[in-house]
Scaffold this active site. Sequence first.
Site, short mmCIF file in Angstrom:
data_model
loop_
_atom_site.label_atom_id
_atom_site.label_comp_id
_atom_site.label_asym_id
_atom_site.label_seq_id
_atom_site.Cartn_x
_atom_site.Cartn_y
_atom_site.Cartn_z
CB SER A 1 -0.93 0.02 1.21
OG SER A 1 -1.83 -1.06 1.13
CB THR A 2 2.83 2.96 2.19
OG1 THR A 2 3.48 1.95 2.97
CG2 THR A 2 1.45 3.23 2.76
#
Length: 186
Positions: A10-11
Amino acid sequence: MSRIGYARVSTIDQDLDTQIAKLKAEGCGIIRSEKVSGASRFGRAELATIIDFLRPGDELVVTRLDRLGRDTRDVLNLIHECEQREAFVTVLDPHVSTRGDMGHIVLTVLGMVAQMERRFIKERQREGIERAKSQGAYQGGKARIDHQRVLELIRAEMGVSDIAGIMKCSRMQVYRILRGSLEGTV
């Protein structure tokens, strides 16, 4: 028949290496990866490329179902699109495949669990922010765009689309910064 791996985190500060290693160990000849939220399918160019590339008999392989997405409808739509292309989806942990009827049921349940987990994460995050605010410790998220630079470009009478291109952001973000400066929040 190709086994195509898909890895996602996600990051930017998260690591894809573990997922990629597992996909290679499973015999995936092609592996596409990206660092983007799984909350929705939008902005997931690598996944779209895989879906477009799938041929009859191919297999899309992911390490966990939440790598495909955290929204049940999105996950089921992805599986449906793979099936339309006569391709299969395999999740490694727990090992489930759409090659059998039981796999569809299990993947549907797992998709619902992933969506529920996302709701719990958001709820815990919201509670943590409220607690930090009440203690005066919450600073807010860090700005990803240099607001002062955007305002300088606006003062230089540059157009919003041009500013968005230079700052590598959306026009809406430029408008928000402009609105914030007019309201005195920037």
